[in-house]
Design an enzyme around this catalytic site. Structure first.
Site, mmCIF file in Angstrom:
data_model
loop_
_atom_site.group_PDB
_atom_site.id
_atom_site.type_symbol
_atom_site.label_atom_id
_atom_site.label_comp_id
_atom_site.label_asym_id
_atom_site.label_seq_id
_atom_site.Cartn_x
_atom_site.Cartn_y
_atom_site.Cartn_z
ATOM 1 N N GLY A 103 0.787 -1.227 0.000
ATOM 2 C CA GLY A 103 0.000 0.000 0.000
ATOM 3 C C GLY A 103 0.815 1.270 0.000
ATOM 4 O O GLY A 103 0.321 2.320 0.399
ATOM 5 N N ASP A 149 3.817 -0.613 -14.020
ATOM 6 C CA ASP A 149 4.409 -1.351 -12.914
ATOM 7 C C ASP A 149 4.984 -2.682 -13.378
ATOM 8 O O ASP A 149 6.147 -3.023 -13.109
ATOM 9 C CB ASP A 149 3.369 -1.591 -11.822
ATOM 10 C CG ASP A 149 2.907 -0.314 -11.169
ATOM 11 O OD1 ASP A 149 3.396 0.766 -11.538
ATOM 12 O OD2 ASP A 149 2.023 -0.388 -10.291
#
Length: 342
Positions: A103, A149
């Site tokens: 996160g 990513d």
């Protein structure tokens, strides 16, 4: 099989990947490893250090997003989505270890997806592996994330950032100047993209693109002519961000860290004001960092809404151990790899 995938920090170029724009991320020396031992069964059972579990997935699990998103524990949804996309021939047991904070905007999910996919037998060129793992992430989260990513953690070279052109799906290595340091500082605000306005921002960009074409190919003047004020700000961020990516790549080539840092700080302003993905905590952290001696620039990194800030600094300007929140001095790492062990 033992597979390792780095995380990534994005130096500049956020919310440009799904707009056919440019980005300049780098893989980092924090990452995730997966050890997988086939047992001939019909289930994949994965344990993860520090997470509730295990994740237990049938080999025949489908790629039905609604079903995947009901699985518990929540991280098992990523495991199930990877199993569904890779479709390994045999079940077995896996163990996950990670030095990436979850996160934080450092691609912990992409690192897990890529490492697990490689451990389960997926092979191919970086772009092919990245696309497979992107499909898994979409199914697991329901968030229409771009390819940055997964491509960064598969295609990077040590000591280099990765200049990505998402319109052409091409990459180029950009050497980081030897006297540059990159420090990642956690804001203390964890976030999940599922609970953020990420999907709304993408929808706004798509609405702007219906009148302009792909925003990554639009210049700032054209973006500024959009009538709707919200769509104008979104388009202006993407157009100006792509210009800043080019400028930072050129500045690194010239060894001009001051110019690169100034672009990073301006990028944060654009993300905060035009794209509205920052938070007061992120803004305060960036402001505090850029006032520190030797810090050349700072910005939120990743999608925003919390997570981390990345700072470009002179050597030794920031001591991660002395900062008030978790921080890491990171090096540019190579892409994911896999090997047989035992």
């Amino acid at each position: 099989m033992l597979a390792r995938s780095p995380g990534r920090v994005n130096l500049i170029g956020d919310h440009t990947d799904y707009n056919d724009g440019l980005a300049l991320p780098m893989a980092i020396d924090l990452g995730t490893s997966v050890t997988f031992v086939p047992d001939g069964g019909d289930r994949v059972v994965v344990h993860s250090q520090g997470r509730a579990g295990p994740a237990e997935v049938d080999l025949e699990v489908g790629l039905d997003p609604h079903r995947l998103r009901t699985l518990e524990p929540a991280w098992a949804r990523y495991v199930a989505a990877v199993v569904a996309t890779v479709r390994p021939d045999h079940g077995g047991r896996g163990w996950v270890r990670s030095t990436l904070p979850a996160g934080a905007g450092l691609s912990s999910s992409a690192a897990l997806e890529v490492a697990l996919a490689l451990a389960l037998g997926l092979r191919g060129e970086p772009l092919s592996v990245a696309r497979t793992c992107q499909r898994a992430e979409h199914a697991a989260t329901g968030v229409p994330t771009g390819l940055m990513d997964q491509l960064t953690v598969t295609a990077s070279r040590p000591g280099h950032a990765l200049l990505v052109d998402f319109a052409r799906l091409t990459t180029a290595d950009v050497a980081l100047p030897e006297h540059a340091e990159v420090v990642v500082v956690h804001s203390g605000e964890a976030r999940t993209l599922e609970a953020s306005a990420y999907a709304a921002r993408r929808a706004e960009c798509e609405a702007a693109a219906r009148g302009l074409g792909p925003l990554g190919a639009v210049d700032a003047t054209t973006a500024g002519a959009v009538t709707d004020p919200v769509l104008r700000r979104r388009a202006r961020h993407v157009a100006s961000e792509c210009e800043r990516v080019r400028a930072v790549a050129a500045a690194f080539g010239a060894g001009d860290l001051a110019a690169a840092g100034a672009c990073m700080t301006e990028s944060h302003r654009s993300l905060a004001e035009d794209f509205e993905v920052s938070t007061p905590t992120l803004d305060a952290l960036v402001g505090w960092l850029v006032r520190r001696p030797g810090v050349l620039g700072a910005r939120l990194t990743g999608a925003g809404f919390g997570g981390c800030v990345v700072a470009l600094t002179e050597p030794g300007a920031l001591d991660p151990a002395a900062l008030p929140t978790p921080a890491w001095r990171v090096r540019a790492a190579g892409g994911a790899r896999v090997a047989a062990v035992g």
